[in-house]
Design an enzyme around this catalytic site. Structure first.
Site, PDB file in Angstrom:
ATOM      1  N   GLU A 133       0.886  -1.168   0.000  1.00 30.29           N
ATOM      2  CA  GLU A 133       0.000   0.000   0.000  1.00 30.29           C
ATOM      3  C   GLU A 133       0.918   1.210   0.000  1.00 30.29           C
ATOM      4  O   GLU A 133       1.531   1.548   1.011  1.00 30.29           O
ATOM      5  CB  GLU A 133      -0.909  -0.025   1.237  1.00 30.29           C
ATOM      6  CG  GLU A 133      -2.147   0.844   1.105  1.00 30.29           C
ATOM      7  CD  GLU A 133      -1.889   2.301   1.397  1.00 30.29           C
ATOM      8  OE1 GLU A 133      -1.690   3.071   0.419  1.00 30.29           O
ATOM      9  OE2 GLU A 133      -1.872   2.690   2.563  1.00 30.29           O
ATOM     10  N   CYS A 153      -1.563   9.161   2.259  1.00 35.30           N
ATOM     11  CA  CYS A 153      -1.292   8.625   0.923  1.00 35.30           C
ATOM     12  C   CYS A 153      -2.431   8.893  -0.051  1.00 35.30           C
ATOM     13  O   CYS A 153      -2.208   9.116  -1.247  1.00 35.30           O
ATOM     14  CB  CYS A 153      -1.003   7.123   0.997  1.00 35.30           C
ATOM     15  SG  CYS A 153      -2.334   6.151   1.721  1.00 35.30           S
TER      16      CYS A 153
END
Length: 478
Positions: free
Chosen positions: A249, A284
């Site tokens: 991720e 993110c």
């Protein structure tokens, strides 16, 4: 000074290779005040932790799903009861405003609740074929030992998303948090030790990139990583050499598209601001590039700048703070390099652009930029801090091209009054999660992950369980 009791939960300490190596924890919101020191794990301790996890894994799996869920319910109750402790620990050490830290502690508990309530649905055996002579059954079995390396920016959710589905499925875990939050990790380890897990099921190691490298080279069965794309690519090469599966991720440069017919009401303006500047831009899936139809850019810019100026920048432990510091001085330094590059190439600062007066620490004002060109670092790189470049587009095709003109593909955000445009953009944008207007695709039941250099695999939802298991098919005569 060694404030840590051990590098491995419930396991015997090993003499470290470098006994004097420590991590010094500082507070980015309080002038880099030293909060404490934690001794780093040694490479030998990393190996010992993985070996301990392997010894424990078979018995943990053979307990069965029902028994594992009972153990996980104990963890859930402990995390639920200690939300304030964990929120304060993350706020103090990495600078997240305390109100936001509480919200994410609560969200992590909600996510774990969903996982506990739905584990049987997604992990139970499934009959895939049956006739009068035979039956074919598909099962999801754990990989074994999971090596887990996670970032500092969302300490509580990162544990839940990366570790809890793996444990529920029957894996054991060796986990390393970023060296930015060793005291938070220490606090979390103490709570795990109260959770009645069998010895070796959950193991922690402490350290920097060297210890992360040691863990990535260890004898695990599956690796999961949350962090930068640069580090993720390196891990991908390491794991490929071991022929092991992994989930990554990684970073993002998420676009926001404001179409000509968008309703720019107060809620939308607040959402756009928060999507970019939440957690001081250290997210993110933050909106990092804003593209606005040329007929609406003046209106949008004026409203967004006005809203930005209402936000209180300050002490993350202050209940009234809406905007805290970055995690460390190095993040401020990196941000200033990206900003200077933009200004040197002609960008215009509409608000922010500097450190606030009167605050000591890793502070930087919410910064909105105009007059952006495609070669600026604020466009070509992931900006992990509070800078938002605003650009324009003229047609739908232009907007989609610009949204997809990146190596990343984590999330995207679309603003339009047209359901048709929203649905078409959702199909045309190359990203893992696309949300339109005030909707939110980030739900406990929905998978999360990216396209392109934003990652491999998915967390959360049914895919989160299946990511940390492997499929076995068994056929039987009747």
């Amino acid at each position: 000074m060694d404030q840590r009791r051990s590098t491995m939960s419930s396991s015997e300490a090993v003499t470290p290779i470098s006994p004097d190596r420590t991590i010094t924890s500082t507070s980015p919101g309080h002038g880099y005040k030293v909060l404490g020191e934690v001794r780093m794990s040694s490479v030998a301790e990393v190996t010992k932790a993985v070996d301990t996890a392997r010894i424990a894994q078979r018995k943990w799996f053979e307990m069965g799903l029902d028994a594992r869920l009972k153990k996980m319910e104990i963890l859930y109750k402990i995390l639920e009861d200690n939300q304030e402790t964990l929120a304060k620990a993350s706020s103090e050490e990495m600078g997240m405003p305390i109100t936001m830290a509480r919200a994410h502690a609560s969200r992590a508990c909600q996510q774990l609740r969903w996982s506990l309530d739905n584990a049987k649905k997604y992990l139970s055996d499934e009959i895939t074929y049956e006739d009068d002579k035979m039956k074919v059954v598909m099962s999801h079995e754990p990989y074994g030992v999971v090596a887990c390396i996670v970032a500092w920016n969302f300490p509580i959710p990162n544990f839940e998303q990366s570790v809890c589905p793996a444990l529920i499925a029957g894996n054991t875990v060796v986990m390393k948090y970023s060296e930015e939050i060793p005291l938070f990790q220490q606090t979390f380890e103490r709570l795990i030790e109260e959770s009645d897990f069998p010895e070796g099921v959950v193991n922690f190691v402490y350290g920097d990139g060297e210890i992360g490298k040691a863990l990535s080279n260890a004898d695990y069965d599956f690796l999961t990583f949350t962090g930068s794309s640069k580090v993720g690519k390196g891990l991908y090469q390491t794991v490929a050499g071991k022929f092991k599966p992994l989930a990554l991720e990684l970073g993002g440069s998420s676009p926001g598209l404001v179409f000509e017919d968008a309703d720019l009401n107060d809620d939308i303006i607040a959402q756009i601001f928060n999507l970019r500047f939440s957690n001081t831009g250290q997210f993110c899936s933050n909106l990092k590039r804003l593209f606005v139809h040329e007929s609406r850019v003046e209106e949008l810019t004026e409203k967004l700048v006005t809203f930005a100026k209402t936000q209180k920048v300050g002490d993350p432990l202050d209940e009234n703070t809406q905007f805290g510091p970055l995690v460390a001085k190095r993040q401020v330094d990196a941000l200033e390099v990206q900003l200077k590059d933009a200004l040197d190439k002609g960008a215009k600062v509409l608000c922010g652009g500097k450190k606030p007066d009167g605050l000591e620490g890793a502070y930087f004002e919410p910064t909105i930029l105009a007059n952006i060109s495609d070669d600026m670092k604020v466009v070509t790189e992931e900006v992990f801090g509070p800078i938002l470049p605003i650009m324009t587009f003229s047609t739908y095709e232009d907007a989609i091209f610009k949204a997809n003109d990146t190596n990343y593909g984590l999330t995207a955000y679309v603003y339009t009054s047209s359901k048709d445009i929203a649905e078409q953009a959702g199909r045309d944008i190359k990203a893992g999660t696309i949300s339109a207007n005030l909707s939110n695709g980030m739900q406990p039941c929905t998978p999360f992950g990216g396209f392109k250099e934003s990652g491999i695999g998915r967390q959360r939802g049914s895919e989160g369980f299946h990511e940390v298991t492997q499929v076995k098919v068994i056929s039987y005569d009747k």
